[in-house]
Structures are given as structure tokens and as C-alpha cells.
Design a protein around this motif. Structure first.
Motif, short mmCIF file in Angstrom:
data_model
loop_
_atom_site.label_atom_id
_atom_site.label_comp_id
_atom_site.label_asym_id
_atom_site.label_seq_id
_atom_site.Cartn_x
_atom_site.Cartn_y
_atom_site.Cartn_z
N VAL A 1 40.03 34.16 50.00
CA VAL A 1 39.38 34.96 48.94
C VAL A 1 39.60 36.45 49.21
O VAL A 1 39.94 37.22 48.30
CB VAL A 1 37.87 34.65 48.88
CG1 VAL A 1 37.18 35.59 47.91
CG2 VAL A 1 37.65 33.20 48.45
N VAL A 2 39.42 36.87 50.47
CA VAL A 2 39.65 38.27 50.84
C VAL A 2 41.09 38.68 50.56
O VAL A 2 41.36 39.73 49.98
CB VAL A 2 39.32 38.51 52.33
CG1 VAL A 2 39.75 39.91 52.77
CG2 VAL A 2 37.83 38.32 52.58
N GLY A 3 42.04 37.82 50.96
CA GLY A 3 43.45 38.11 50.74
C GLY A 3 43.80 38.19 49.27
O GLY A 3 44.60 39.04 48.85
N PHE A 4 43.21 37.30 48.46
CA PHE A 4 43.48 37.30 47.02
C PHE A 4 43.00 38.60 46.39
O PHE A 4 43.74 39.26 45.65
CB PHE A 4 42.78 36.10 46.37
CG PHE A 4 43.04 35.97 44.90
CD1 PHE A 4 44.10 35.21 44.43
CD2 PHE A 4 42.23 36.62 43.97
CE1 PHE A 4 44.36 35.09 43.07
CE2 PHE A 4 42.48 36.51 42.61
CZ PHE A 4 43.54 35.74 42.16
N LEU A 5 41.74 38.96 46.66
CA LEU A 5 41.17 40.18 46.08
C LEU A 5 41.91 41.43 46.57
O LEU A 5 42.20 42.34 45.78
CB LEU A 5 39.68 40.28 46.42
CG LEU A 5 38.79 39.18 45.82
CD1 LEU A 5 37.37 39.32 46.33
CD2 LEU A 5 38.81 39.23 44.30
N ALA A 6 42.22 41.46 47.86
CA ALA A 6 42.90 42.62 48.44
C ALA A 6 44.28 42.80 47.83
O ALA A 6 44.69 43.91 47.50
CB ALA A 6 42.99 42.48 49.96
N GLU B 1 36.48 29.46 57.44
CA GLU B 1 37.12 30.74 57.73
C GLU B 1 38.38 30.92 56.89
O GLU B 1 38.63 32.00 56.36
CB GLU B 1 37.47 30.82 59.22
CG GLU B 1 38.04 32.16 59.65
CD GLU B 1 38.36 32.23 61.13
OE1 GLU B 1 38.73 33.31 61.61
OE2 GLU B 1 38.25 31.18 61.80
N PHE B 2 39.15 29.84 56.74
CA PHE B 2 40.37 29.90 55.93
C PHE B 2 40.04 30.24 54.49
O PHE B 2 40.68 31.11 53.87
CB PHE B 2 41.10 28.55 55.99
CG PHE B 2 42.24 28.44 55.02
CD1 PHE B 2 43.48 28.98 55.33
CD2 PHE B 2 42.07 27.81 53.80
CE1 PHE B 2 44.54 28.89 54.43
CE2 PHE B 2 43.11 27.72 52.89
CZ PHE B 2 44.35 28.26 53.21
N ILE B 3 39.02 29.58 53.92
CA ILE B 3 38.64 29.82 52.52
C ILE B 3 38.15 31.25 52.35
O ILE B 3 38.50 31.93 51.37
CB ILE B 3 37.56 28.81 52.07
CG1 ILE B 3 38.14 27.40 52.07
CG2 ILE B 3 37.02 29.18 50.69
CD1 ILE B 3 37.11 26.31 51.79
N LEU B 4 37.34 31.72 53.29
CA LEU B 4 36.81 33.08 53.21
C LEU B 4 37.94 34.10 53.18
O LEU B 4 37.97 35.00 52.31
CB LEU B 4 35.90 33.36 54.40
CG LEU B 4 35.44 34.82 54.57
CD1 LEU B 4 34.58 35.25 53.38
CD2 LEU B 4 34.69 35.01 55.87
N PHE B 5 38.90 33.97 54.08
CA PHE B 5 39.98 34.95 54.15
C PHE B 5 41.01 34.74 53.04
O PHE B 5 41.74 35.68 52.70
CB PHE B 5 40.63 34.93 55.54
CG PHE B 5 39.85 35.70 56.55
CD1 PHE B 5 39.97 37.08 56.64
CD2 PHE B 5 38.93 35.07 57.37
CE1 PHE B 5 39.23 37.81 57.55
CE2 PHE B 5 38.18 35.78 58.28
CZ PHE B 5 38.32 37.16 58.38
#
Length: 258
Positions: free
Chosen positions: A9-14, A3-7
Motif C-alpha cells: 500500500v505504501v509503495g502504491f501510494l508513493a 508487513e508485505f500488504i502494508l508496504f
């Protein structure tokens, strides 16, 4: 850990998109959290908690590069703070089951608007300076109540008013730190005073928040590179499509189709 890795990635792209366009971090992050079944108030609180770090990094970068119009900043920020506090207070006082369809619809509309902007140039018509106050108030309220929207509403509004892109994006990003801080404090006060009865266990979202923080802070310095390498319409289409798809998935879950 997943979950940490997924978010992250989401946080980086966002944040990469947000730093380049002055919008989308909150909308992308909130829509993703909602798609994972997080209640609207929890999603907004989590995103604003993460944004305290990402907006500080982004705002500092714009301060260093002198991208902030301080006259506009001091006209915009106070009303954004007031609107954000009101939005957070309203969101924490309403049943999550009632707000979830409303918030999902709002985010889908924002995504559709970004898509529309990518295919059609929006004319910049001069507007009275008095528009800054209601724009800040409405942007702050919807940002807190919807879990995102400060950038899409305020940035597009100011650009439509004829503002220079460099100073609009820099000023909106810098003022967002104060709005985020105010909204986060409002969530905390609502929790401590018992106003937020549906708060539940907020620690369930710590991994997601940590991921959004780490990914967002890492991406903040790359905004300039994103501006040079990708055209605005490409970024808008990618973000708009992602938001609409996530909101559609959340709608299918609400209707029992998924």
C-alpha cells in the motif's frame, strides 16, 4: 504477510504520487521504514532495491510518451550517479545510531519543504545551465545518504530553473533508474568488501522490499490519471503532512517519548 500488504500500500501510494509529481517515492518509503525501526543504511538499501523495478517501469512509461529531454538526461545522469555512489559509501561507513537522527531531520525538512510549496507558488527564475551538474551531484548524494530526495531536490531545482514540467518530470524519472542502479551496486560492493560493518541481516527487510516493489510497479501506469484528477497542491500537502508526521514519530522514538 501483514508487513508485505502494508508496504505494498505504501509503495502504491508513493509511486502514484512520484509518477505524478516526479518526487516522493523514496522519501515516503524511507520515512515509513525508519518509523518501523529500520536503520538508515538498511532503509536506503531497501528503498533503492525496490526502486530498481519502479523506476524502470516509470522511466519506460515516460520513454513511450516521449517525455524525456535527452540532452538534459545526459548532463544530469552522470553527476547523479557519482553523487549517489558517494552518498551510499558514506552512509555504510557511519554508525547507524549517529545517522538516524540526521536522516530523520533531513526527511522532515523535505516534508516541510513540500508543504511550503503547496501553499506558496515558488517563482521560476532563470539559472545558468551549469547548475545541472551540481544539482545532480547534490541530489544523488542526498538521495543515497538520506534514503530519498532525488525527485524533491532535482525536480524542484530544474522547475525553478524554468524547465518545462513534462520534460523535467520525465527526464528526472528516467535518469533515476541509473542512479538507483548505481547506488544499489555501491551498497552491494560495500557489503562484499566489508566496508559496511553494520550491515547485519538484510533479509529481515525482504517482505517490505517485496511490498514496495509490487505496490510501486502497479501504480506506475496510473501517474497520468493522478495528474488529471488531483491538483498538485493537494498531493504536495498530503505527502508533506505524511512525511512530517512519520519523521515526528521517529523523533519521539529516538527521544524515548514513544
Amino acid at each position: 504477510m501483514q508487513e508485505f500488504i502494508l508496504f505494498a500500500v505504501v509503495g502504491f501510494l508513493a509511486q502514484a504520487v512520484d509518477g505524478a509529481l516526479g518526487m516522493a517515492y523514496g522519501v515516503i518509503s524511507s520515512t515509513t521504514l525508519l518509523a518501523f525501526g529500520v536503520p538508515p543504511a538498511h532503509a536506503s538499501a531497501a528503498v533503492h532495491g525496490a526502486e530498481m523495478f519502479t523506476t524502470a517501469a516509470s522511466g519506460s512509461a515516460h520513454l513511450y510518451h516521449r517525455n524525456i529531454d535527452w540532452k538534459l538526461f545526459w548532463r544530469l545522469a552522470p553527476f547523479g550517479i557519482i553523487g549517489g555512489c558517494l552518498g551510499a559509501y558514506v552512509l555504510t561507513g557511519i554508525d547507524a545510531s549517529v545517522m538516524k537522527p540526521v536522516v530523520t531531520t533531513y526527511l522532515a525538512l523535505i516534508g516541510a519543504w513540500l508543504l511550503f510549496r503547496s501553499f506558496r507558488k515558488i517563482p521560476s527564475n532563470p539559472v545558468p545551465r551549469a547548475i545541472v551538474a551540481p544539482l545532480g551531484l547534490g541530489g544523488g548524494f542526498l538521495d543515497a545518504a538520506g534514503g530519498g530526495g532525488w525527485g524533491p531536490i532535482v525536480t524542484t531545482g530544474l522547475l525553478g530553473a524554468g524547465g518545462q514540467a513534462r520534460f523535467v518530470i520525465g527526464t528526472v524519472n528516467a535518469s533515476e533508474f541509473l542512479i538507483t542502479l548505481s547506488v544499489s551496486l555501491t551498497f552491494l560492493i560495500a557489503l562484499l568488501t566489508g566496508h559496511w560493518e553494520d550491515a547485519g541481516d538484510l533479509t529481515k527487510n525482504l517482505a517490505a522490499v517485496a511490498g514496495l516493489v509490487v505496490g510501486g510497479v502497479c501504480a506506475a501506469p496510473l501517474a497520468g490519471l493522478m495528474v488529471r484528477r488531483l491538483r498538485e497542491k493537494v498531493l504536495l500537502r498530503l505527502v508533506g503532512t505524511l512525511i512530517v508526521l512519520l519523521a515526528g514519530w521517529q523523533t519521539a522514538q529516538l527521544l524515548g517519548w514513544a
